[in-house]
Design a protein around this motif. Sequence first.
Motif, PDB file in Angstrom:
ATOM      1  N   ARG A  12       0.802  -1.228   0.000  1.00  0.00           N
ATOM      2  CA  ARG A  12       0.000   0.000   0.000  1.00  0.00           C
ATOM      3  C   ARG A  12       0.831   1.272   0.000  1.00  0.00           C
ATOM      4  O   ARG A  12       0.345   2.318  -0.416  1.00  0.00           O
ATOM      5  CB  ARG A  12      -0.972  -0.008   1.174  1.00  0.00           C
ATOM      6  CG  ARG A  12      -2.056  -1.038   0.965  1.00  0.00           C
ATOM      7  CD  ARG A  12      -3.050  -1.072   2.080  1.00  0.00           C
ATOM      8  NE  ARG A  12      -3.831  -2.295   1.933  1.00  0.00           N
ATOM      9  CZ  ARG A  12      -4.449  -2.898   2.918  1.00  0.00           C
ATOM     10  NH1 ARG A  12      -4.417  -2.381   4.135  1.00  0.00           N
ATOM     11  NH2 ARG A  12      -5.105  -4.008   2.693  1.00  0.00           N
ATOM     12  N   THR A  15       0.681   2.466  -3.422  1.00  0.00           N
ATOM     13  CA  THR A  15      -0.626   2.838  -3.982  1.00  0.00           C
ATOM     14  C   THR A  15      -1.264   3.960  -3.168  1.00  0.00           C
ATOM     15  O   THR A  15      -2.485   4.006  -3.034  1.00  0.00           O
ATOM     16  CB  THR A  15      -1.572   1.613  -4.032  1.00  0.00           C
ATOM     17  OG1 THR A  15      -1.759   1.113  -2.697  1.00  0.00           O
ATOM     18  CG2 THR A  15      -1.049   0.527  -4.945  1.00  0.00           C
ATOM     19  N   ARG A  18      -3.834   3.010  -0.570  1.00  0.00           N
ATOM     20  CA  ARG A  18      -5.116   2.427  -0.983  1.00  0.00           C
ATOM     21  C   ARG A  18      -5.092   0.907  -0.915  1.00  0.00           C
ATOM     22  O   ARG A  18      -4.170   0.274  -1.418  1.00  0.00           O
ATOM     23  CB  ARG A  18      -5.466   2.877  -2.388  1.00  0.00           C
ATOM     24  CG  ARG A  18      -5.558   4.413  -2.462  1.00  0.00           C
ATOM     25  CD  ARG A  18      -5.825   4.884  -3.837  1.00  0.00           C
ATOM     26  NE  ARG A  18      -7.267   4.734  -4.067  1.00  0.00           N
ATOM     27  CZ  ARG A  18      -7.824   4.833  -5.251  1.00  0.00           C
ATOM     28  NH1 ARG A  18      -7.089   5.058  -6.315  1.00  0.00           N
ATOM     29  NH2 ARG A  18      -9.117   4.719  -5.381  1.00  0.00           N
ATOM     30  N   SER A  19      -6.121   0.323  -0.323  1.00  0.00           N
ATOM     31  CA  SER A  19      -6.249  -1.131  -0.254  1.00  0.00           C
ATOM     32  C   SER A  19      -7.036  -1.677  -1.444  1.00  0.00           C
ATOM     33  O   SER A  19      -7.023  -2.865  -1.714  1.00  0.00           O
ATOM     34  CB  SER A  19      -6.950  -1.547   1.037  1.00  0.00           C
ATOM     35  OG  SER A  19      -8.263  -1.018   1.082  1.00  0.00           O
TER      36      SER A  19
END
Length: 106
Positions: A12, A15, A18-19
């Motif tokens: 994560r 990202t 974000r999951s």
Amino acid sequence: MPIIFHIPAALREFTAGRSRVEVENPATTLADALSALWAVYPGVRDRIATEQGEVREHINIFIGQENTRYTGGLATPVAAGSEISIVPAVSGGCEELCDARPVAHV
């Protein structure tokens, strides 16, 4: 419909925390879908793929409930709306708990 990636905690940081990542892309294979993910979050690529472009040995990728290692690997078909889970392999022992277990005598 977007393709949805489920991102493990270990990835994560690549990202933006974000999951769950949605990618709008007309991907037809897992390779296409991963390329679309890497276009948005390039830092994920080196953690998932080798220099030769293959999925790393310690990474499992599921489309729905199916492990892509057994459904064609990177050539596995992907449909719009598919949910793809990236799952790092987990291994290890049980140092403290294993030592505390009683030993059965036969």
